[in-house]
Design a protein around this motif. Structure first.
Motif, PDB file in Angstrom:
ATOM      1  N   GLY A 134      -9.667  -4.645  -6.713  1.00 35.73           N
ATOM      2  CA  GLY A 134      -9.413  -4.711  -5.275  1.00 35.73           C
ATOM      3  C   GLY A 134     -10.263  -5.785  -4.652  1.00 35.73           C
ATOM      4  N   ARG A 176      -6.685 -11.156   2.290  1.00 36.51           N
ATOM      5  CA  ARG A 176      -6.338 -11.504   3.679  1.00 36.51           C
ATOM      6  C   ARG A 176      -7.096 -12.728   4.177  1.00 36.51           C
ATOM      7  NH1 ARG A 176      -1.784  -8.469   3.126  1.00 36.51           N
ATOM      8  NH2 ARG A 176      -2.419  -6.427   2.385  1.00 36.51           N
ATOM      9  N   ASN A 223       0.803  -1.222   0.000  1.00 38.09           N
ATOM     10  CA  ASN A 223       0.000   0.000   0.000  1.00 38.09           C
ATOM     11  C   ASN A 223       0.840   1.278   0.000  1.00 38.09           C
ATOM     12  OD1 ASN A 223      -2.215  -1.604  -0.162  1.00 38.09           O
ATOM     13  ND2 ASN A 223      -2.798  -1.413   1.991  1.00 38.09           N
TER      14      ASN A 223
HETATM   15  C1  LIG Z   1      -8.085  -4.831   1.001  1.00 34.83           C
HETATM   16  C2  LIG Z   1      -6.829  -4.940   0.626  1.00 34.83           C
HETATM   17  O1  LIG Z   1      -6.265  -4.466  -0.505  1.00 34.83           O
HETATM   18  P1  LIG Z   1      -6.913  -3.650  -1.730  1.00 34.83           P
HETATM   19  O2  LIG Z   1      -7.375  -2.338  -1.186  1.00 34.83           O
HETATM   20  O3  LIG Z   1      -5.734  -3.485  -2.616  1.00 34.83           O
HETATM   21  O4  LIG Z   1      -8.003  -4.484  -2.278  1.00 34.83           O
HETATM   22  C3  LIG Z   1      -5.819  -5.600   1.477  1.00 34.83           C
HETATM   23  O5  LIG Z   1      -4.630  -5.326   1.247  1.00 34.83           O
HETATM   24  O6  LIG Z   1      -6.187  -6.392   2.357  1.00 34.83           O
END
Ligand SMILES: C=C(OP(=O)(O)O)C(=O)O
Ligand SMILES: CC(=O)N[C@H]1[C@@H](OP(=O)(O)OP(=O)(O)OC[C@H]2O[C@@H](n3ccc(=O)[nH]c3=O)[C@H](O)[C@@H]2O)O[C@H](CO)[C@@H](O)[C@@H]1O
Length: 428
Positions: free
Chosen positions: A119, A381, A24
């Protein structure tokens, strides 16, 4: 290509593991690098994960030269010529970070065409704070056929972004990053209220400041950005990934092992440290190495997810898996996303006892023995959490749709195997 993880339980984790660079942080930095109209940006400690590979493809799709040197964990980007404002669905819809390219396209090309944003599927993931901010800075936002089967596209157009007073209704992580990047080359001084405080947001501000951006107030709820004429390509080392670290801490804890995490920073874990200590995990930070062990039986825990430094929502799934091994009743309240409990049904398939009430509250009754089962990763996750559950399950746990794990954790199977676990990654 389908990816499956297979985990055979029963091994205690012991040894040393390296924490990857933060997903991130890396993703907004790739977006920010596209704002430099000359020179080459060098990003070190880049995590070698699928989201970064997609971001590299997307940078190439808009005309930048982007070379990912995987062995060196270094990404070199030359954005001196951008040729297309289109974020094509086949790449952009595969990861969330694609939306972080929009400010650079607006600054450099005066428009962005968003064919999709991906995402993890965690319920509603709105983008109104971003779009409203761009509009307040003078952009027009037009939806084209967004109700159609192929999702249509959104067109954002502007001559030159003008400074404005902007806000996030809640402190959105990528919302803050996008509005800061929008302000960096805008005309005048932009004030952004109710900003996110996550360490990755600050890492990205640090990177932008090196590029020449004038930003004040990072780490407070108010950020002031004074637009400059141009930004320069620079070198930066991406911070360590606190979620990768948290997941590996919990992998150690669930097996009752002892592990040294190289590059992990206790402070970045916020309230998660206190919660894990209450469960019986012992930490000791020795310079850049975080030593973790768990000897005593795990105690149950109450967790409320929150913005940083609260308990990170991205660690909610792993702690649900850990809580199945705590002796007593744990309580989890997911505040950030309105649908992040799909893991529960998978853990129940493995023998866990979990009650989900509505979309945001769950009770985990432990300690329950887990048995290997065929499970599905519904998001990044929850995939990692199923690996953790598999580490203590009897027999083999199969995790399908495990591309999700690869989106955010680099060499996950190899790193766990080096700690003594039995984890295989298969592709078909
Ligand atoms: C929700 C996640 O990532 P993203 O926002 O990239 O979907 C995550 O990293 O758990
Ligand atoms: C690439 C990246 O950095 N992803 C992280 C980022 O996602 P992301 O930046 O998408 O998460 P946000 O902080 O924006 O979202 C949090 C909540 O705010 C809501 N919201 C957000 C923006 C908006 O314009 N309108 C709105 O209503 C969302 O629907 C969600 O319920 O922060 C999340 C919360 O820490 C993490 O789980 C993700 O790993």
């Amino acid at each position: 290509m389908s990816v499956t993880y297979r985990v055979k339980g029963g091994k205690q984790l012991q040894g040393t593991v390296f924490i990857q660079g933060a997903k991130n942080s890396a993703l907004p930095m790739i977006g920010a690098a596209l704002m430099a109209s000359k020179g080459r940006t060098v990003l070190r400690n880049i995590p070698i994960i699928e989201d970064v590979r997609r971001a590299v493809e997307l940078a190439q799709a808009v005309g930048a030269k982007a070379d990912l040197h995987e062995a060196e964990r270094t990404l070199v980007i030359d954005a001196s010529e951008l040729s297309s404002p289109v974020l094509p669905a086949e790449i952009a819809a595969r990861f969330r970070g694609s939306f972080l390219f929009v400010p650079a396209l607006l600054h450099r090309l005066g428009e962005a065409v968003i064919e999709g944003v991906g995402g993890c599927n965690l319920g509603s993931r709105n983008l109104d704070f971003h779009y409203n901010g761009f509009k307040r800075m003078g952009a027009t936002v037009t939806e084209h056929d967004t109700d159609s089967a192929d999702g249509g596209y959104i067109h954002v157009k502007v001559g030159q972004l003008q400074a404005g007073t902007l806000y996030c209704d809640t402190p959105s992580h990528t919302g803050t990053e996008n509005l800061v990047m929008a302000g960096a080359l805008a005309n005048g001084t932009t004030l952004i209220k109710n900003c996110a405080l996550e360490p990755e947001v600050l890492d990205n501000i640090d990177f932008l400041q090196r590029m020449g951006a004038q930003i004040e107030g990072g780490g407070t709820g108010f950020i002031r950005v004074t637009g400059v004429e141009e930004l320069t390509a620079v070198e930066h080392t991406v911070m360590p990934d606190r979620i990768d670290a948290g997941v590996l801490v919990m992998a150690c804890a669930v097996t009752g092992g002892e592990v040294s995490l190289v590059g992990a920073e206790l402070e970045h874990l916020g309230v998660a440290v206190d919660k894990l200590e209450q469960m019986g995990v012992e930490f000791s930070q020795q310079g850049a190495v975080l030593q973790v062990r768990r000897e005593r039986p795990l105690r149950p825990i109450n967790v409320i997810t929150d913005e940083y430094p609260g308990f990170a929502t991205d660690l909610q799934s792993p702690i649900m898996a850990l809580a199945t091994q705590a002796v007593g009743e744990s309580y989890i309240y997911e505040r950030i996303f309105d649908s992040r409990f799909q893991l529960a049904e998978e853990l129940i398939r493995m023998g866990a006892s979990i009650e989900v009430a509505g979309n945001q509250r769950a009770k985990v009754y432990g300690q329950t023995p887990l048995r290997g089962a065929q499970t599905v990763a519904h998001d990044l996750r929850s995939g990692a959490a199923l690996v953790l559950a598999g580490l203590v399950a009897e027999g083999e746990t199969e995790i399908s749709q495990a591309y999700y794990i690869d989106r955010g954790h680099s060499n996950f199977a190899e790193r766990l195997t080096a700690l003594g676990a039995d984890v295989q990654r298969e592709t078909a």
